[in-house]
Motif scaffolding. Structure first.
Motif, PDB file in Angstrom:
ATOM      1  N   ASP A   1       0.857  -1.192   0.000  1.00 15.95           N
ATOM      2  CA  ASP A   1       0.000   0.000   0.000  1.00 15.95           C
ATOM      3  C   ASP A   1       0.888   1.235   0.000  1.00 15.95           C
ATOM      4  OD1 ASP A   1       1.044   0.113   2.525  1.00 15.95           O
ATOM      5  OD2 ASP A   1      -0.869   0.415   3.540  1.00 15.95           O
ATOM      6  N   GLY A   2       0.286   2.385   0.234  1.00 20.81           N
ATOM      7  CA  GLY A   2       1.040   3.636   0.205  1.00 20.81           C
ATOM      8  C   GLY A   2       2.174   3.653   1.211  1.00 20.81           C
TER       9      GLY A   2
ATOM     10  N   THR B   1       5.291   0.271 -11.456  1.00 23.78           N
ATOM     11  CA  THR B   1       6.184   0.494 -10.303  1.00 23.78           C
ATOM     12  C   THR B   1       5.731  -0.358  -9.127  1.00 23.78           C
ATOM     13  OG1 THR B   1       6.495   2.783 -11.003  1.00 23.78           O
ATOM     14  CG2 THR B   1       7.091   2.254  -8.726  1.00 23.78           C
ATOM     15  N   ARG B   2       4.436  -0.332  -8.886  1.00 22.19           N
ATOM     16  CA  ARG B   2       3.921  -1.094  -7.737  1.00 22.19           C
ATOM     17  C   ARG B   2       4.166  -2.591  -7.929  1.00 22.19           C
ATOM     18  NH1 ARG B   2      -0.376   2.555  -8.552  1.00 22.19           N
ATOM     19  NH2 ARG B   2      -1.703   0.871  -9.304  1.00 22.19           N
ATOM     20  N   ALA B   3       3.980  -3.061  -9.158  1.00 25.47           N
ATOM     21  CA  ALA B   3       4.185  -4.489  -9.424  1.00 25.47           C
ATOM     22  C   ALA B   3       5.649  -4.857  -9.237  1.00 25.47           C
ATOM     23  CB  ALA B   3       3.725  -4.823 -10.845  1.00 25.47           C
TER      24      ALA B   3
ATOM     25  N   GLY C   1       6.094   2.052   8.399  1.00 26.24           N
ATOM     26  CA  GLY C   1       5.457   3.172   7.684  1.00 26.24           C
ATOM     27  C   GLY C   1       4.523   3.971   8.573  1.00 26.24           C
ATOM     28  N   ALA C   2       3.935   3.303   9.570  1.00 28.73           N
ATOM     29  CA  ALA C   2       2.947   3.985  10.420  1.00 28.73           C
ATOM     30  C   ALA C   2       3.595   4.790  11.539  1.00 28.73           C
ATOM     31  CB  ALA C   2       1.986   2.955  11.020  1.00 28.73           C
TER      32      ALA C   2
ATOM     33  N   TYR D   1      10.803  11.229  -1.412  1.00 27.02           N
ATOM     34  CA  TYR D   1      10.148   9.984  -1.836  1.00 27.02           C
ATOM     35  C   TYR D   1       8.877   9.767  -1.030  1.00 27.02           C
ATOM     36  CZ  TYR D   1      14.768   9.332  -3.779  1.00 27.02           C
ATOM     37  OH  TYR D   1      15.935   9.515  -4.464  1.00 27.02           O
ATOM     38  N   PRO D   2       7.877   9.102  -1.590  1.00 28.53           N
ATOM     39  CA  PRO D   2       7.809   8.585  -2.950  1.00 28.53           C
ATOM     40  C   PRO D   2       7.447   9.679  -3.964  1.00 28.53           C
ATOM     41  CG  PRO D   2       5.778   8.126  -1.789  1.00 28.53           C
ATOM     42  CD  PRO D   2       6.669   8.837  -0.825  1.00 28.53           C
ATOM     43  N   ILE D   3       7.820   9.422  -5.200  1.00 29.64           N
ATOM     44  CA  ILE D   3       7.426  10.299  -6.297  1.00 29.64           C
ATOM     45  C   ILE D   3       6.035   9.849  -6.755  1.00 29.64           C
ATOM     46  CG2 ILE D   3       8.010  11.121  -8.614  1.00 29.64           C
ATOM     47  CD1 ILE D   3      10.325  11.637  -6.754  1.00 29.64           C
TER      48      ILE D   3
END
Ligand code: ADE
Length: 332
Positions: A139-140, A161-163, A188-189, A220-222
Motif C-alpha cells: 500500500d502507500g 512500479t507497484r508491481a 510506515g505507520a 520519496y515517494p514520487i
C-alpha cells in the motif's frame, strides 16, 4: 546479485528485530484466526488504526466466528459498522463469511483473492498474516518506505512500479511472513511517516537507507498529481412529523449504496414544510465532496415517499452514514 536486491535482503532481519521490540499492542494482534484477520484487514482498508481498534473488538465480541456472522442479518451487520464508512466492506465481509461458513477458509493466494472485498493488498495481508504465505501487501505506506530505502525515483502512481516493488518484496520474503508483513506496515505507520519529519533516529534501516544517506527522505515517494475531487452541492432535509423523522434508502449501486439517509437532493430541495433550523456541512469521499445545506423541517401534511422512524428506532436499527452526522444532531 543486483545491489538493490542485496539492500532489501539486508533490510529484512533488521526490520524483524525492530518489530519484535517496538510493535504496537493492537487488538487484532492478540488472538488470531484467519477469520479475525479478514475482519481486521477489511476494517483497516482506508481507515485509521485508532478508529478501528474499538470497533474491531466490538465486532469480534458480537460475531466471533464466520458462522456467527453468516447467520446474522445484513441490517445488523451494517448497524455495527455504522460510522466506519465504506459500507460495501461490511456487505462484502458478510458475503465472505457465508462462503467461509460453508466452504471453509481458503488456503491459497488465489482462493483468498476471490473472497468478496479482498483486493490485492488485503489478500497479501491475509495470506502473510493468517496463512503463512509469502504474498506482499503493498500500500502507500509500503511504497513509501521501500522507495526511501532504495531511493527509487519511479512514479508510484504507475501500476508497473507497484508491481515491480511487490516482486522485489516477494523475492526477499522471510519464513516469518506474518511479522514481516506487519513490520513493513508498522515502520510506515510509526517511524517512516509521510508528513513531517520521519523519525530516522529510531529507524532500524537508518544505516542502510539511501534516501537518508542523501538527506532526501522527504523526496520519496514520487507520485503524479491526483485528479481533483468532484464537488456535489446538495440539500439534506431532516423532516419531522410528530416524533418521527423521514428516512429513505439510497440506490443499490454507487456511493453509500443501499444505506439509509435523510432525504437528499442534488441542488435545492422542494418545499415540504416549515424550516426550523439550517446549517452547512461538508463530507469528503475518495472521489467526491458533498457540500450540503441541511434543513430541519416540520413536514406539512402531504403524503411523502419516505419511511418514518423515531429517534430510538434510528439509534437501534438504521445505519446512517457519517456524512450526515452534522444533521443527525437534530434528531432527539
Ligand atoms: N493496516 C492494515 N493492516 C494493518 C495491520 N494488520 N496492522 C496495522 N495496521 C494495518
Amino acid at each position: 546479485m543486483d545491489q538493490t536486491r542485496q539492500l532489501m535482503r539486508d533490510a529484512v532481519p533488521l526490520l524483524l528485530q525492530w518489530y519484535r521490540v517496538c510493535k504496537r499492542d493492537l487488538p487484532w494482534r492478540r488472538v488470531r484466526t484467519p477469520y479475525s484477520t479478514l475482519v481486521s484487514e477489511l476494517m483497516l482498508q482506508q481507515t485509521r488504526v485508532e478508529a478501528v481498534k474499538e470497533r474491531f473488538v466490538r465486532f469480534m465480541q458480537r460475531f466471533p466466528t464466520a458462522e456467527a456472522l453468516a447467520a446474522a442479518d445484513e441490517e445488523a451487520v451494517l448497524k455495527l459498522w455504522e460510522g466506519l464508512g465504506y459500507y460495501a466492506r461490511a456487505r462484502n465481509l458478510h458475503k465472505a463469511a457465508k462462503r467461509i461458513a460453508t466452504e471453509g477458509f481458503p488456503q491459497t493466494e488465489v482462493g483468498v483473492r476471490s473472497l468478496p472485498g479482498v483486493g490485492e493488498y488485503t489478500a497479501g495481508a491475509i495470506c502473510s498474516i493468517a496463512l503463512g504465505l509469502p504474498v506482499p501487501a503493498v500500500d502507500g505506506n509500503v511504497l513509501r518506505i521501500i522507495t526511501r530505502l532504495t531511493a527509487d525515483g519511479s512514479n508510484v502512481g504507475d501500476a508497473a512500479t507497484r508491481a515491480r516493488i511487490a516482486a522485489e518484496l516477494r523475492a526477499v520474503y522471510p519464513p516469518q511472513t506474518d511479522a514481516f508483513c506487519e513490520a513493513l506496515m508498522e515502520l510506515g505507520a510509526i517511524v517512516c511517516v509521510p508528513n513531517g519529519a520521519p523519525a530516522c533516529g529510531a529507524c532500524p534501516w537508518n544505516g542502510l537507507c539511501r534516501a537518508h544517506a542523501a538527506g532526501r527522505e522527504e523526496a520519496y515517494p514520487i507520485r503524479s498529481e491526483k485528479p481533483a475531487r468532484r464537488v456535489v452541492e446538495g440539500t439534506v432535509l431532516v423532516l419531522r412529523r410528530g416524533n418521527a423523522y423521514a428516512l429513505e434508502k439510497r440506490p443499490p449501486g454507487g456511493l453509500l449504496a443501499g444505506l439509509w439517509q435523510f432525504p437528499f437532493f442534488e441542488g435545492a430541495a422542494p418545499d415540504l414544510g416549515r424550516t426550523i433550523a439550517e446549517k452547512r456541512a461538508k463530507h469528503v469521499f475518495t472521489h467526491v465532496e458533498w457540500h450540503m445545506t441541511g434543513k430541519l423541517v416540520e413536514a406539512d401534511g402531504r403524503p411523502l415517499p419516505y419511511i418514518w422512524a423515531t429517534a430510538g428506532q434510528i439509534a437501534e436499527r438504521y445505519a446512517i452514514p457519517s456524512a450526515f452526522k452534522a444533521f443527525a444532531e437534530w434528531i432527539v
